[in-house]
Scaffold this motif. Sequence first.
Motif, PDB file in Angstrom:
ATOM      1  N   ARG A  79       0.276  -0.716  -0.060  1.00 56.99           N
ATOM      2  CA  ARG A  79       0.034  -0.253  -0.347  1.00 56.99           C
ATOM      3  C   ARG A  79       0.432   1.314  -0.125  1.00 56.99           C
ATOM      4  O   ARG A  79       0.000   2.314   0.366  1.00 56.99           O
ATOM      5  CB  ARG A  79      -0.907   0.176   0.851  1.00 56.99           C
ATOM      6  N   ALA A  82      -0.169   3.880  -2.111  1.00 55.29           N
ATOM      7  CA  ALA A  82      -1.799   4.880  -2.135  1.00 55.29           C
ATOM      8  C   ALA A  82      -1.130   5.710  -1.021  1.00 55.29           C
ATOM      9  O   ALA A  82      -2.069   6.903  -0.538  1.00 55.29           O
ATOM     10  CB  ALA A  82      -2.432   3.556  -1.690  1.00 55.29           C
ATOM     11  N   ASP A  86      -1.998   9.487  -1.028  1.00 56.13           N
ATOM     12  CA  ASP A  86      -2.478   9.674   0.097  1.00 56.13           C
ATOM     13  C   ASP A  86      -2.113  11.399   0.821  1.00 56.13           C
ATOM     14  O   ASP A  86      -2.840  12.748   0.724  1.00 56.13           O
ATOM     15  CB  ASP A  86      -3.575   9.062   1.004  1.00 56.13           C
ATOM     16  N   ASN A 119      -4.889  -3.574   7.353  1.00 62.11           N
ATOM     17  CA  ASN A 119      -6.312  -3.587   6.632  1.00 62.11           C
ATOM     18  C   ASN A 119      -7.208  -3.843   6.828  1.00 62.11           C
ATOM     19  O   ASN A 119      -8.385  -3.562   6.814  1.00 62.11           O
ATOM     20  CB  ASN A 119      -5.982  -3.994   4.855  1.00 62.11           C
ATOM     21  N   PHE A 126     -10.963   4.667   8.044  1.00 64.66           N
ATOM     22  CA  PHE A 126     -11.714   4.600   6.727  1.00 64.66           C
ATOM     23  C   PHE A 126     -12.550   5.297   7.108  1.00 64.66           C
ATOM     24  O   PHE A 126     -13.122   6.537   6.531  1.00 64.66           O
ATOM     25  CB  PHE A 126     -11.667   3.129   6.085  1.00 64.66           C
ATOM     26  N   GLN A 130     -13.729   9.870   6.578  1.00 62.82           N
ATOM     27  CA  GLN A 130     -14.638  10.628   5.710  1.00 62.82           C
ATOM     28  C   GLN A 130     -15.685  11.996   7.106  1.00 62.82           C
ATOM     29  O   GLN A 130     -15.733  12.452   5.725  1.00 62.82           O
ATOM     30  CB  GLN A 130     -15.748   9.256   6.317  1.00 62.82           C
ATOM     31  N   ASP A 135     -11.843  10.000   1.189  1.00 58.90           N
ATOM     32  CA  ASP A 135     -12.525   8.114   1.254  1.00 58.90           C
ATOM     33  C   ASP A 135     -11.477   7.562   0.454  1.00 58.90           C
ATOM     34  O   ASP A 135     -10.261   8.525   0.020  1.00 58.90           O
ATOM     35  CB  ASP A 135     -13.852   9.108   0.485  1.00 58.90           C
ATOM     36  N   GLU A 136     -11.486   6.839  -0.376  1.00 53.71           N
ATOM     37  CA  GLU A 136     -10.862   5.801  -1.524  1.00 53.71           C
ATOM     38  C   GLU A 136     -10.744   6.511  -2.082  1.00 53.71           C
ATOM     39  O   GLU A 136      -9.675   6.340  -3.281  1.00 53.71           O
ATOM     40  CB  GLU A 136     -11.336   4.910  -2.163  1.00 53.71           C
ATOM     41  N   SER A 137     -10.688   7.540  -3.145  1.00 50.54           N
ATOM     42  CA  SER A 137     -10.351   8.157  -3.841  1.00 50.54           C
ATOM     43  C   SER A 137      -9.962   9.472  -3.643  1.00 50.54           C
ATOM     44  O   SER A 137      -8.852  10.447  -4.422  1.00 50.54           O
ATOM     45  CB  SER A 137     -11.620   8.640  -5.163  1.00 50.54           C
ATOM     46  N   ARG A 141      -7.159   6.664   0.276  1.00 46.95           N
ATOM     47  CA  ARG A 141      -6.780   5.590  -0.419  1.00 46.95           C
ATOM     48  C   ARG A 141      -6.153   4.081   0.147  1.00 46.95           C
ATOM     49  O   ARG A 141      -6.486   2.688  -0.235  1.00 46.95           O
ATOM     50  CB  ARG A 141      -5.968   5.829  -1.521  1.00 46.95           C
ATOM     51  N   HIS A 142      -5.131   4.542   0.680  1.00 45.46           N
ATOM     52  CA  HIS A 142      -4.856   3.542   1.942  1.00 45.46           C
ATOM     53  C   HIS A 142      -4.958   2.597   2.557  1.00 45.46           C
ATOM     54  O   HIS A 142      -5.069   1.194   3.319  1.00 45.46           O
ATOM     55  CB  HIS A 142      -2.848   3.682   1.915  1.00 45.46           C
ATOM     56  N   ALA A 144      -8.708   2.349   2.402  1.00 45.43           N
ATOM     57  CA  ALA A 144      -9.926   1.121   1.720  1.00 45.43           C
ATOM     58  C   ALA A 144      -9.595  -0.055   2.014  1.00 45.43           C
ATOM     59  O   ALA A 144      -8.712  -0.552   1.988  1.00 45.43           O
ATOM     60  CB  ALA A 144      -9.941   2.187   0.580  1.00 45.43           C
TER      61      ALA A 144
END
Length: 206
Positions: A79, A82, A86, A119, A126, A130, A135-137, A141-142, A144
């Motif tokens: 990760r 990612a 981030d 993870n 995670f 928010q 978020d995951e985008s 990302r890491h 998610a």
Amino acid sequence: MIAVPVSPLETSRCKRLKAATHREHDSVDQLVMAAHPFEDRARYGRFLLVQHHFHGSLHGLYEDPHLNAWLPGLSSLSRLAAVEQDIRDLGQLPPALPARVKVDPAQALGWLYCSEGSNLGAAFLFKHTQCLGLDESLGARHLAAHPQGRAQHWKAFVSAIDGLALDEQQEADVIAGAIAAFEAYRTKVTEVFAADLHTTTNTSKG
């Protein structure tokens, strides 16, 4: 009926790992939450530095041919990229990569157990990101879920580790590697959030 004691080797390797490292795992969890890394984006940015250091130090293990033979597909699970994205999402530049962890394959399994297990537990973290508009985008990302889903991915990873044939010394080395991984992570959290953790401790005493 007389109860027959179960040999430690009759339980799965990852169950033994979990039992042997539960104190270290709980200690790291408590330390991270005491640092309040999701209080604001600036604080979360510091948390990303901890993550970068940890995942950066393990990058060599994810690329290792021997470990990829043991755990097919391992190289695709890192990760680090990612985490670096981030960090960029928050307007920062990723720091230089830390020194790579250099351990024998059995100890490496313990480090990877911690990394991939994080993870699974990241679902909780995670949700916190928010609240920061991430978020995951963007910025998280890491944290998610794996495309397979957190539980399914973890189940497959655990199955792969449990299926390896290791001798007694290697079994001990796996546990030693996992404990070392938790301690390394704890050390970095303490370093990055030193002032905040000191303040938290003094406040709780007061």
